[in-house]
Design a protein around this motif. Structure first.
Motif, PDB file in Angstrom:
ATOM      1  N   ALA A  61     -15.476  -2.983   2.112  1.00 51.77           N
ATOM      2  CA  ALA A  61     -14.305  -2.121   1.919  1.00 51.77           C
ATOM      3  C   ALA A  61     -14.757  -0.683   1.696  1.00 51.77           C
ATOM      4  CB  ALA A  61     -13.483  -2.609   0.727  1.00 51.77           C
ATOM      5  N   ILE A  68      -6.593   3.756   1.739  1.00 52.32           N
ATOM      6  CA  ILE A  68      -5.357   4.552   1.819  1.00 52.32           C
ATOM      7  C   ILE A  68      -5.058   5.314   0.529  1.00 52.32           C
ATOM      8  CG2 ILE A  68      -3.988   2.441   1.403  1.00 52.32           C
ATOM      9  CD1 ILE A  68      -1.592   3.838   2.503  1.00 52.32           C
ATOM     10  N   GLN A  69      -5.281   4.685  -0.626  1.00 53.50           N
ATOM     11  CA  GLN A  69      -4.941   5.386  -1.876  1.00 53.50           C
ATOM     12  C   GLN A  69      -5.931   6.536  -2.112  1.00 53.50           C
ATOM     13  OE1 GLN A  69      -2.101   4.336  -2.794  1.00 53.50           O
ATOM     14  NE2 GLN A  69      -2.131   2.293  -1.873  1.00 53.50           N
ATOM     15  N   LEU A 122     -14.866  -4.516  -5.034  1.00 54.37           N
ATOM     16  CA  LEU A 122     -15.785  -5.635  -5.218  1.00 54.37           C
ATOM     17  C   LEU A 122     -16.490  -5.926  -3.897  1.00 54.37           C
ATOM     18  CD1 LEU A 122     -16.530  -7.756  -7.348  1.00 54.37           C
ATOM     19  CD2 LEU A 122     -14.592  -9.114  -6.574  1.00 54.37           C
ATOM     20  N   ASN A 123     -15.821  -5.612  -2.824  1.00 51.71           N
ATOM     21  CA  ASN A 123     -16.297  -5.929  -1.482  1.00 51.71           C
ATOM     22  C   ASN A 123     -16.965  -4.684  -0.878  1.00 51.71           C
ATOM     23  OD1 ASN A 123     -16.606  -6.650   1.172  1.00 51.71           O
ATOM     24  ND2 ASN A 123     -14.447  -7.183   1.517  1.00 51.71           N
ATOM     25  N   PRO A 171      -5.882  -7.143  -6.247  1.00 49.27           N
ATOM     26  CA  PRO A 171      -5.647  -8.475  -5.669  1.00 49.27           C
ATOM     27  C   PRO A 171      -4.833  -9.271  -6.674  1.00 49.27           C
ATOM     28  CG  PRO A 171      -7.872  -8.326  -6.546  1.00 49.27           C
ATOM     29  CD  PRO A 171      -7.267  -6.982  -6.728  1.00 49.27           C
ATOM     30  N   TYR A 190      -9.208  -9.884  -0.701  1.00 56.61           N
ATOM     31  CA  TYR A 190      -8.247  -8.787  -0.672  1.00 56.61           C
ATOM     32  C   TYR A 190      -7.023  -9.067  -1.521  1.00 56.61           C
ATOM     33  CZ  TYR A 190      -5.232 -11.290   2.634  1.00 56.61           C
ATOM     34  OH  TYR A 190      -4.393 -12.200   3.228  1.00 56.61           O
ATOM     35  N   SER A 224       0.834  -1.214   0.000  1.00 52.94           N
ATOM     36  CA  SER A 224       0.000   0.000   0.000  1.00 52.94           C
ATOM     37  C   SER A 224       0.862   1.255   0.000  1.00 52.94           C
ATOM     38  CB  SER A 224      -0.893   0.046   1.245  1.00 52.94           C
ATOM     39  OG  SER A 224      -1.384  -1.226   1.589  1.00 52.94           O
ATOM     40  N   LEU A 273      -6.090 -10.975 -13.982  1.00 55.65           N
ATOM     41  CA  LEU A 273      -6.716  -9.770 -13.422  1.00 55.65           C
ATOM     42  C   LEU A 273      -5.834  -8.554 -13.671  1.00 55.65           C
ATOM     43  CD1 LEU A 273      -9.001  -9.128 -10.622  1.00 55.65           C
ATOM     44  CD2 LEU A 273      -6.830  -7.924 -10.426  1.00 55.65           C
ATOM     45  N   ASN A 279      -3.881  -1.045  -6.221  1.00 52.90           N
ATOM     46  CA  ASN A 279      -3.092  -2.110  -5.614  1.00 52.90           C
ATOM     47  C   ASN A 279      -4.045  -3.295  -5.645  1.00 52.90           C
ATOM     48  OD1 ASN A 279      -1.787  -3.884  -3.898  1.00 52.90           O
ATOM     49  ND2 ASN A 279      -2.045  -2.629  -2.059  1.00 52.90           N
ATOM     50  N   GLY A 302     -10.241  -1.026  -6.136  1.00 50.18           N
ATOM     51  CA  GLY A 302      -9.927  -1.968  -5.063  1.00 50.18           C
ATOM     52  C   GLY A 302      -9.403  -1.198  -3.867  1.00 50.18           C
TER      53      GLY A 302
HETATM   54  C1  SAM Z   1      -4.571  -5.692  -1.981  1.00 53.33           C
HETATM   55  S1  SAM Z   1      -6.087  -4.915  -1.538  1.00 53.33           S
HETATM   56  C2  SAM Z   1      -5.633  -3.203  -1.725  1.00 53.33           C
HETATM   57  C3  SAM Z   1      -6.275  -2.295  -0.725  1.00 53.33           C
HETATM   58  C4  SAM Z   1      -5.818  -0.840  -0.743  1.00 53.33           C
HETATM   59  N1  SAM Z   1      -6.146  -0.185  -2.003  1.00 53.33           N
HETATM   60  C5  SAM Z   1      -4.339  -0.696  -0.457  1.00 53.33           C
HETATM   61  O1  SAM Z   1      -3.610  -0.172  -1.308  1.00 53.33           O
HETATM   62  O2  SAM Z   1      -3.914  -1.113   0.615  1.00 53.33           O
HETATM   63  C6  SAM Z   1      -7.080  -5.256  -2.958  1.00 53.33           C
HETATM   64  C7  SAM Z   1      -8.520  -4.771  -2.871  1.00 53.33           C
HETATM   65  O3  SAM Z   1      -9.174  -5.068  -4.127  1.00 53.33           O
HETATM   66  C8  SAM Z   1     -10.492  -5.551  -3.881  1.00 53.33           C
HETATM   67  N2  SAM Z   1     -10.886  -6.379  -5.026  1.00 53.33           N
HETATM   68  C9  SAM Z   1     -10.759  -7.718  -5.197  1.00 53.33           C
HETATM   69  N3  SAM Z   1     -11.174  -8.081  -6.425  1.00 53.33           N
HETATM   70  C10 SAM Z   1     -11.588  -6.949  -7.050  1.00 53.33           C
HETATM   71  C11 SAM Z   1     -12.127  -6.667  -8.324  1.00 53.33           C
HETATM   72  N4  SAM Z   1     -12.310  -7.630  -9.221  1.00 53.33           N
HETATM   73  N5  SAM Z   1     -12.446  -5.380  -8.612  1.00 53.33           N
HETATM   74  C12 SAM Z   1     -12.250  -4.384  -7.710  1.00 53.33           C
HETATM   75  N6  SAM Z   1     -11.730  -4.600  -6.492  1.00 53.33           N
HETATM   76  C13 SAM Z   1     -11.408  -5.867  -6.156  1.00 53.33           C
HETATM   77  C14 SAM Z   1     -10.381  -6.284  -2.569  1.00 53.33           C
HETATM   78  O4  SAM Z   1     -11.647  -6.370  -1.947  1.00 53.33           O
HETATM   79  C15 SAM Z   1      -9.372  -5.418  -1.805  1.00 53.33           C
HETATM   80  O5  SAM Z   1     -10.016  -4.421  -1.070  1.00 53.33           O
END
Ligand code: SAM
Length: 511
Positions: free
Chosen positions: A195, A174-175, A191-192, A235, A246, A150, A256, A233, A169
């Motif tokens: 979040a 934070i972003q 997606l969640n 998944p 996540y 992050s 993806l 950032n 996502g």
């Molecule tokens: C690694 S976390 C990043 C969280 C935050 N943006 C950071 O930088 O710490 C990835 C995020 O993407 C979301 N996510 C998962 N699949 C997704 C999708 N297909 N489209 C959008 N968001 C998704 C997850 O729910 C999660 O909150």
């Protein structure tokens, strides 16, 4: 999508009052460091709580808040009421009260912004820190706090004033929080849905403007819209089966990340930047650079930096540990490990690369002349790197317009904090080679010959490159025509890598 949400999230209604109470008690990044000391503070970032528990045995307001929100310890109601607006905190759901004690229902973690802002990241309990320590929860819809990835993404993002920014996502936000400082309008998707709730809390508690929150996958929730800045950032973990929202994208392999990058061409405004962290497969039948090049959408310049490569066993182990699978039954662990290797074998994957992808939409790229740089750079860099990334694209623009003759009429200055190192046997009269090293930005090092070193050394912007070369030719008894012929390639490289900076005509000293 069936995301479980065991507890409902706090309401943001009295976030401002809560923020004031937290700040009054010095519940900030600096305050924490003062109270805990560096070792306990660092241990907390490794998900180790014992040192922090020992450091918060006192009764001061800050001890109370650390125990409640970071260590998930119950605190006597009376003690909490002395620090927090207790009735609101309980009514809004930040705290739950029973038997004369209160507990936090979410993790609230102080986070210092780049300009000294006192921010807070709100996330699920016990999930504030990701990484190899394990998140301690296997629930599919958990929302993590911030980790190394992050803050890396936040650091590499180009921060200039823009009208619109999109965070895909967003997780705990934070972003989006960073973007809220330089974008008029921030859109955050996930997606969640849980979040999105956390992002709202993070922004409100940090005193930032609210974002436009949208639920859905990748660009689906923003169909037809375009942005000046896009960050994600995602998944990115390449894993068999999507268990954890996540981190697991749910598309096969690096699908993806590829989809995200490819679809960005249509979503960026002219001149706009997109920054992604990503993982990519190293397969038996393709060079990783070719794979990445094929992801770059039409109309975009790209700078892709591979920071690390892991073989498939290291990679599987890293993520098995991240989800705590190493603490399960040995047979179950072995079966999961096997499944990862099966998946990699089936797709012909030998290793996985991790790195940064920056895209910039440009007129030249749209006209069929994109600048695409794909490189490996595993060494330490100076964060925040955003300014260096913006400068990279500016230098690419410059170089794209200069042929060799034009380069020789150009004026250059040596970049700040570049030093020369002479490498060779101790006692030898002449060095075997000379290295120029940057202490800023990418912290690159490059070998140069005597001409290159001499040239870089006199670049103060006053003389055109060709005139400097003529002087060097005279000094070294070389043919000036030959020197003018063979040096532009080296100059181009020194500019491309940021050792030399072109001086625009307006900025030139007379010479
Ligand atoms: C690694 S976390 C990043 C969280 C935050 N943006 C950071 O930088 O710490 C990835 C995020 O993407 C979301 N996510 C998962 N699949 C997704 C999708 N297909 N489209 C959008 N968001 C998704 C997850 O729910 C999660 O909150």
């Amino acid at each position: 999508m069936g995301h479980v949400s065991k507890t409902s999230l706090p309401a943001p209604d009295h976030a401002t009052r809560l923020r004031e109470a937290l700040l009054a008690a010095a519940f900030t990044a600096d305050g924490l460091l003062d109270l805990l000391g560096a070792p306990a503070y660092a241990a907390l970032a490794r998900s180790e709580t014992v040192p922090a528990l020992r450091a918060t045995r006192g009764e001061a307001p800050l001890d109370t808040l650390v125990r409640l929100f970071l260590l998930q310890h119950p605190v006597a109601s009376g003690r909490a009421a002395a620090v927090l607006p207790l009735p609101e905190c309980v009514a809004d759901g930040w705290l739950t009260e029973s038997d004369g004690e209160v507990r936090a229902s979410v993790d609230v973690r102080p986070y210092g912004g780049p300009d000294g802002q006192d921010w807070f990241i709100v996330s699920d309990l016990g999930c504030a820190v990701g990484g190899a320590g394990g998140i301690g929860s296997h629930e599919e819809g958990v929302v993590l706090g911030i980790g190394g990835a992050s803050t890396t993404l936040a650091g590499i993002t180009v921060r200039r004033p823009v009208a619109t920014a999109l965070d895909i996502g967003t997780g705990s936000g934070i972003q989006a929080l960073h973007a809220s400082q330089h974008a008029t309008r921030v859109t955050a998707t996930d997606l969640n849905p849980r979040a999105l709730g956390f992002t709202q809390l993070t922004l409100a508690l940090s005193g930032a403007a609210p974002a436009d929150l949208r639920e859905g996958s990748l660009y689906e929730p923003v169909a037809g819209e375009t942005y000046d800045l896009i960050v994600s950032n995602p998944p990115f973990v390449i894993s068999p089966g999507a268990r954890l929202t996540y981190r697991d994208g749910g598309m096969a392999g690096d699908g993806l990340c590829r989809t995200l990058v490819q679809q960005t061409g249509e979503r960026l405004n002219e001149g706009g930047y997109a920054h992604f962290l990503a993982n990519w497969q190293h397969t038996e039948d393709e060079e990783w650079q070719d794979r990445l090049r094929s992801w770059v959408p039409h109309g975009c310049d790209a700078w892709i930096v591979q920071r690390e490569v892991q073989d498939v066993t290291q990679y599987a182990e890293l993520w098995l540990r991240d989800s705590g699978d190493h603490r399960t039954e040995p047979a179950e662990y072995a079966a999961r490990y096997d499944a990862w290797l099966d998946e990699f074998e089936a797709s012909g994957t030998k290793g996985v690369g991790f790195g940064w992808i920056t895209l910039r939409k440009s007129v030249a790229a749209a006209a069929g002349d994109p600048s695409i740089v794909i490189e490996e750079w595993p060494h330490a860099v100076e964060q925040p790197l955003g300014p260096a990334i913006e400068a990279h694209f500016a230098r690419q623009d410059y170089l794209r317009e200069q042929d060799d003759a034009a380069l020789l009429t150009g004026h250059f200055t040596l970049a700040a904090e570049v030093v020369q190192e002479q490498v060779g046997l101790p006692g030898a009269e002449d060095p075997e080679h000379v290295v120029l090293r940057q202490n800023r930005g990418m912290r690159r090092a490059t070998k140069v010959d005597a001409v290159g070193a001499g040239f870089a050394g006199v670049c103060d912007g006053s003389l055109p490159a060709g005139r400097i070369l003529d002087a060097i030719a005279q000094l070294m008894n070389e043919d000036p025509v030959l020197l003018r012929d063979r040096t532009p390639r080296a100059i181009r490289l020194l500019v491309e890598e940021g050792f030399l900076e072109p001086v625009p005509p307006a900025g030139r000293a007379a010479g």
